[in-house]
Design an enzyme around this catalytic site. Structure first.
Site, PDB file in Angstrom:
ATOM      1  N   ASN A  18      43.897  70.316   5.527  1.00 42.83           N
ATOM      2  CA  ASN A  18      42.540  70.285   6.095  1.00 42.83           C
ATOM      3  C   ASN A  18      41.510  69.981   5.013  1.00 42.83           C
ATOM      4  O   ASN A  18      40.573  69.222   5.236  1.00 42.83           O
ATOM      5  CB  ASN A  18      42.225  71.612   6.792  1.00 42.83           C
ATOM      6  CG  ASN A  18      42.745  71.634   8.215  1.00 42.83           C
ATOM      7  OD1 ASN A  18      42.209  70.964   9.085  1.00 42.83           O
ATOM      8  ND2 ASN A  18      43.813  72.384   8.436  1.00 42.83           N
ATOM      9  N   MET A  96      44.288  82.301   3.359  1.00 48.78           N
ATOM     10  CA  MET A  96      45.048  83.348   4.031  1.00 48.78           C
ATOM     11  C   MET A  96      44.655  84.742   3.549  1.00 48.78           C
ATOM     12  O   MET A  96      45.497  85.539   3.138  1.00 48.78           O
ATOM     13  CB  MET A  96      46.547  83.117   3.825  1.00 48.78           C
ATOM     14  CG  MET A  96      47.027  81.768   4.338  1.00 48.78           C
ATOM     15  SD  MET A  96      46.715  81.547   6.114  1.00 48.78           S
ATOM     16  CE  MET A  96      47.998  82.589   6.771  1.00 48.78           C
ATOM     17  N   ARG A  97      43.366  85.015   3.590  1.00 46.25           N
ATOM     18  CA  ARG A  97      42.869  86.346   3.264  1.00 46.25           C
ATOM     19  C   ARG A  97      41.859  86.737   4.331  1.00 46.25           C
ATOM     20  O   ARG A  97      41.045  85.908   4.753  1.00 46.25           O
ATOM     21  CB  ARG A  97      42.137  86.364   1.904  1.00 46.25           C
ATOM     22  CG  ARG A  97      42.986  86.003   0.730  1.00 46.25           C
ATOM     23  CD  ARG A  97      43.888  87.108   0.304  1.00 46.25           C
ATOM     24  NE  ARG A  97      43.176  88.325  -0.077  1.00 46.25           N
ATOM     25  CZ  ARG A  97      43.790  89.469  -0.358  1.00 46.25           C
ATOM     26  NH1 ARG A  97      45.111  89.547  -0.262  1.00 46.25           N
ATOM     27  NH2 ARG A  97      43.109  90.534  -0.716  1.00 46.25           N
ATOM     28  N   LEU A  99      38.528  88.438   5.081  1.00 48.49           N
ATOM     29  CA  LEU A  99      37.360  88.736   4.248  1.00 48.49           C
ATOM     30  C   LEU A  99      36.544  89.856   4.885  1.00 48.49           C
ATOM     31  O   LEU A  99      36.212  89.797   6.070  1.00 48.49           O
ATOM     32  CB  LEU A  99      36.510  87.475   4.085  1.00 48.49           C
ATOM     33  CG  LEU A  99      37.223  86.345   3.323  1.00 48.49           C
ATOM     34  CD1 LEU A  99      36.470  85.033   3.485  1.00 48.49           C
ATOM     35  CD2 LEU A  99      37.365  86.708   1.847  1.00 48.49           C
ATOM     36  N   ASN A 113      35.452  78.470   9.521  1.00 50.69           N
ATOM     37  CA  ASN A 113      36.909  78.583   9.486  1.00 50.69           C
ATOM     38  C   ASN A 113      37.493  77.689  10.575  1.00 50.69           C
ATOM     39  O   ASN A 113      36.871  77.467  11.611  1.00 50.69           O
ATOM     40  CB  ASN A 113      37.359  80.028   9.739  1.00 50.69           C
ATOM     41  CG  ASN A 113      38.867  80.187   9.605  1.00 50.69           C
ATOM     42  OD1 ASN A 113      39.480  79.653   8.669  1.00 50.69           O
ATOM     43  ND2 ASN A 113      39.491  80.904  10.521  1.00 50.69           N
ATOM     44  N   HIS A 115      40.876  77.574  12.975  1.00 49.13           N
ATOM     45  CA  HIS A 115      41.974  78.422  13.429  1.00 49.13           C
ATOM     46  C   HIS A 115      42.833  77.608  14.396  1.00 49.13           C
ATOM     47  O   HIS A 115      42.304  76.940  15.297  1.00 49.13           O
ATOM     48  CB  HIS A 115      41.417  79.668  14.123  1.00 49.13           C
ATOM     49  CG  HIS A 115      42.498  80.590  14.574  1.00 49.13           C
ATOM     50  ND1 HIS A 115      43.181  81.424  13.712  1.00 49.13           N
ATOM     51  CD2 HIS A 115      43.051  80.783  15.799  1.00 49.13           C
ATOM     52  CE1 HIS A 115      44.097  82.094  14.382  1.00 49.13           C
ATOM     53  NE2 HIS A 115      44.034  81.731  15.639  1.00 49.13           N
ATOM     54  N   ASP A 148      32.999  89.616  10.270  1.00 53.15           N
ATOM     55  CA  ASP A 148      34.025  90.477   9.679  1.00 53.15           C
ATOM     56  C   ASP A 148      35.037  90.982  10.710  1.00 53.15           C
ATOM     57  O   ASP A 148      35.700  91.984  10.505  1.00 53.15           O
ATOM     58  CB  ASP A 148      33.412  91.617   8.858  1.00 53.15           C
ATOM     59  CG  ASP A 148      32.446  92.450   9.660  1.00 53.15           C
ATOM     60  OD1 ASP A 148      32.377  92.240  10.885  1.00 53.15           O
ATOM     61  OD2 ASP A 148      31.760  93.298   9.075  1.00 53.15           O
ATOM     62  N   ASP A 151      39.168  86.387  13.229  1.00 51.75           N
ATOM     63  CA  ASP A 151      39.036  85.155  14.030  1.00 51.75           C
ATOM     64  C   ASP A 151      38.090  85.360  15.215  1.00 51.75           C
ATOM     65  O   ASP A 151      38.285  84.775  16.285  1.00 51.75           O
ATOM     66  CB  ASP A 151      40.420  84.673  14.526  1.00 51.75           C
ATOM     67  CG  ASP A 151      41.361  84.386  13.363  1.00 51.75           C
ATOM     68  OD1 ASP A 151      40.901  83.845  12.340  1.00 51.75           O
ATOM     69  OD2 ASP A 151      42.561  84.714  13.477  1.00 51.75           O
ATOM     70  N   GLU A 180      43.036  69.058  14.116  1.00 51.19           N
ATOM     71  CA  GLU A 180      42.320  69.804  13.072  1.00 51.19           C
ATOM     72  C   GLU A 180      41.686  68.843  12.079  1.00 51.19           C
ATOM     73  O   GLU A 180      40.545  69.011  11.651  1.00 51.19           O
ATOM     74  CB  GLU A 180      43.277  70.746  12.333  1.00 51.19           C
ATOM     75  CG  GLU A 180      43.806  71.885  13.179  1.00 51.19           C
ATOM     76  CD  GLU A 180      44.676  72.845  12.368  1.00 51.19           C
ATOM     77  OE1 GLU A 180      44.338  73.142  11.221  1.00 51.19           O
ATOM     78  OE2 GLU A 180      45.711  73.292  12.899  1.00 51.19           O
TER      79      GLU A 180
END
Ligand code: GRF
Length: 210
Positions: A18, A96-97, A99, A113, A115, A148, A151, A180
């Site tokens: 991406n 892959m964290r 936040l 983001n 998804h 927070d 997704d 994407e």
């Protein structure tokens, strides 16, 4: 050529396809300079070499160096690094964290983001298999603002693909990934041009289900 663009950082953890699609569009349209930094939380992320090969500055902030249970310290260090780089937009591209608010607060409304599902369906991991297991007839991807929750932030744009007979998770993932690579660069372009809210008005995921 776009006259003024707002600076962005792209955050990755892995292959960076991406990220590459964003850099491709940026280079083709003359706004590559908006991408100030590509940062990975994994030193071995393949996307780092792809970015530096395009002349984009790269950095690593290894989450493992913060120790277990020290998520907030990683979030704070990440925010400090990006504030120091004076970026306005934070573009999560396979980062892959999860936040927390220590990171999200200073960049509220400016974190994007992508998804790989039609949110609010299938937040979290293994989205393609879950779409198959649920018998979904369509699947796709979502670009959303990050808050927070997992997704859960307001949706900006979605692209849909059919689920076809005989699909396995890999086949479905490949079909979604094509979309994407079209959708995310278009949204990032609007963000760095300062026209995101006009081009992609956000709507909450709750409204979306209603
Ligand atoms: C993509 O499927 C993206 O939707 C998800 O993680 C994957 C990252 O792939 N968030 P890549 O690193 O961009 O190739």
């Amino acid at each position: 050529m776009i006259a003024t663009v707002e600076p962005a950082a792209i955050l990755i953890s892995g292959r960076g396809s991406n990220m590459s699609s964003i850099l491709d569009l940026a280079e083709a349209e003359g706004w590559l300079g908006a991408v100030q930094l590509v940062l990975s939380n994994r030193p071995a992320a393949a996307g780092l070499d792809l970015a530096s090969g395009r002349g984009v500055a790269t950095a690593v902030l290894d989450h493992r160096s913060f120790g277990r249970g020290n998520r907030a310290a990683f979030d704070a260090a990440l925010a400090e690094r990006l504030l120091a780089a004076k970026v306005r937009w934070v573009v999560l591209a396979g980062f892959m964290r999860i936040l927390g608010s220590d990171f999200v607060s200073p960049f509220a409304g400016r974190i994007l983001n992508i998804h790989p599902s039609l949110l609010p369906r299938h937040p979290g991991l293994h989205t393609h298999q879950r779409a198959l297991d649920a018998g979904d007839s369509e699947h796709g991807c979502t670009v959303h603002l990050v808050d927070d929750t997992l997704d859960g932030g307001p949706i900006l744009a979605q692209a849909r693909v059919p689920v076809l007979p005989g699909d396995d998770a890999d086949a479905l993932a490949a079909r979604v990934l094509v979309q994407e690579h079209l959708l995310y660069p278009a949204v990032v372009r609007s963000a760095v041009r300062g026209s995101l809210s006009r081009d992609f008005p956000a709507h909450s995921q709750r409204e979306k289900t209603a």
